[in-house]
Design an enzyme around this catalytic site. Structure first.
Site, PDB file in Angstrom:
ATOM      1  N   SER A  11       0.795  -1.227   0.000  1.00 55.09           N
ATOM      2  CA  SER A  11       0.000   0.000   0.000  1.00 55.09           C
ATOM      3  C   SER A  11       0.828   1.277   0.000  1.00 55.09           C
ATOM      4  O   SER A  11       0.370   2.303  -0.494  1.00 55.09           O
ATOM      5  CB  SER A  11      -0.945   0.021   1.200  1.00 55.09           C
TER       6      SER A  11
ATOM      7  N   HIS B 296       0.440   4.222   5.086  1.00 51.42           N
ATOM      8  CA  HIS B 296      -0.247   4.869   3.972  1.00 51.42           C
ATOM      9  C   HIS B 296       0.148   6.335   3.864  1.00 51.42           C
ATOM     10  O   HIS B 296       0.359   6.856   2.757  1.00 51.42           O
ATOM     11  CB  HIS B 296      -1.761   4.753   4.159  1.00 51.42           C
TER      12      HIS B 296
END
Length: 271
Positions: free
Chosen positions: A133, A185
């Site tokens: 991610s 993230h």
């Protein structure tokens, strides 16, 4: 009717290869019953010199849902490979994917270090992160700056405006998936903006290959030093400064026995 899948694969060769690699690694992990502690990145393991986890954690997924979500988003972001006319394209994609993997991983560790040492939040000492991610969020961010009119397609039916996708996805995953790594993230978003705004720039094929060479060297030496991989043909000796290793090749050896010792279970975050 859309294009046949084979044509889309040919238009996104690098993305297709990365998805194939991540899928193959997921299959291997399931087959061998490998857990987060074997491949994930944590502050404690990094401080022990297991730098190879920056790479293994990026390409590893334990949950099939985690893999599908990341690869679905990555497939949509593969449009970067087709945007030569705006200064992107396949070479740009490969060069800065390397940057995103390494720099976002280092930034995650830097944030953990700040939280642990400065703010005394020991929770982050043993948090173990896995997943692609960081890179996915990085490319979302780059595309939102370079091509704000694009759309992010998820699962073939959900479409998000790319200009808002990084922060929409950051909030969405943090709410829907309790284990989602906000720091991981966010690191991808920060590095993505640094690349898109030209703060990290100047990558060429030469520098990309040089970076890849250093990644491989550090990967192998940290595997050897940490004892995670039996590499009998490499010997690390101390020189004048014990912290600086020299490498000597002694001949052929096994070099194929993978021995990953399980670490104590800690907290897990999905990136």
């Amino acid at each position: 009717m859309g294009k046949p899948l084979i044509y889309e694969i040919l238009e996104k060769p690098a993305t297709s290869c990365i998805i194939a690699i991540c899928s193959a690694i997921w299959f291997y992990i399931q087959k061998k019953n490998i857990g987060y502690s074997h491949v994930g990145l944590s502050y404690e393991t990094a401080m022990e010199g297991q730098y190879w986890r920056i790479i293994t954690s990026a390409f590893s997924h334990i949950s099939i849902i985690h893999l599908v979500f990341n690869m679905s988003a990555l497939w949509s972001l593969g449009v970067v490979e087709q945007l030569d006319h705006v200064g992107l394209g396949v070479e740009y994609y490969l060069q800065y994917t390397l940057v995103l993997i390494v720099v976002s991983g280092v930034l995650v560790l830097a944030m953990y270090h700040l939280l642990i040492q400065r703010f005394k939040v020991d929770y982050f000492r043993r948090v173990t992160a896995v997943g692609y991610s960081c890179v996915v969020f990085g490319w979302m961010t780059i595309l939102s700056v370079k091509q704000p009119s694009s759309k992010l397609e998820l699962f073939g039916f959900l479409s998000l405006p790319i200009s808002f996708a990084p922060f929409e996805s950051l909030i969405f995953t943090s709410i829907i998936v309790p284990q989602a790594s906000f720091i991981g993230h966010l690191s991808g978003i920060v590095v993505g903006y640094a690349i898109a705004w030209g703060l990290i720039h100047g990558m060429t094929n030469y520098w990309a290959l040089s970076l890849l060479g250093w990644i491989v060297l550090v990967f192998v030496l940290s595997l050897k030093k940490s004892g995670a991989l039996d590499l009998n043909f490499i010997e690390i000796e101390s020189v004048t400064d014990p912290s600086l290793p020299s490498v000597r090749f002694l001949g052929t050896g096994n070099g194929r026995t993978l021995q990953m010792s399980a670490l104590p279970d800690g907290n897990v975050e999905l990136v």
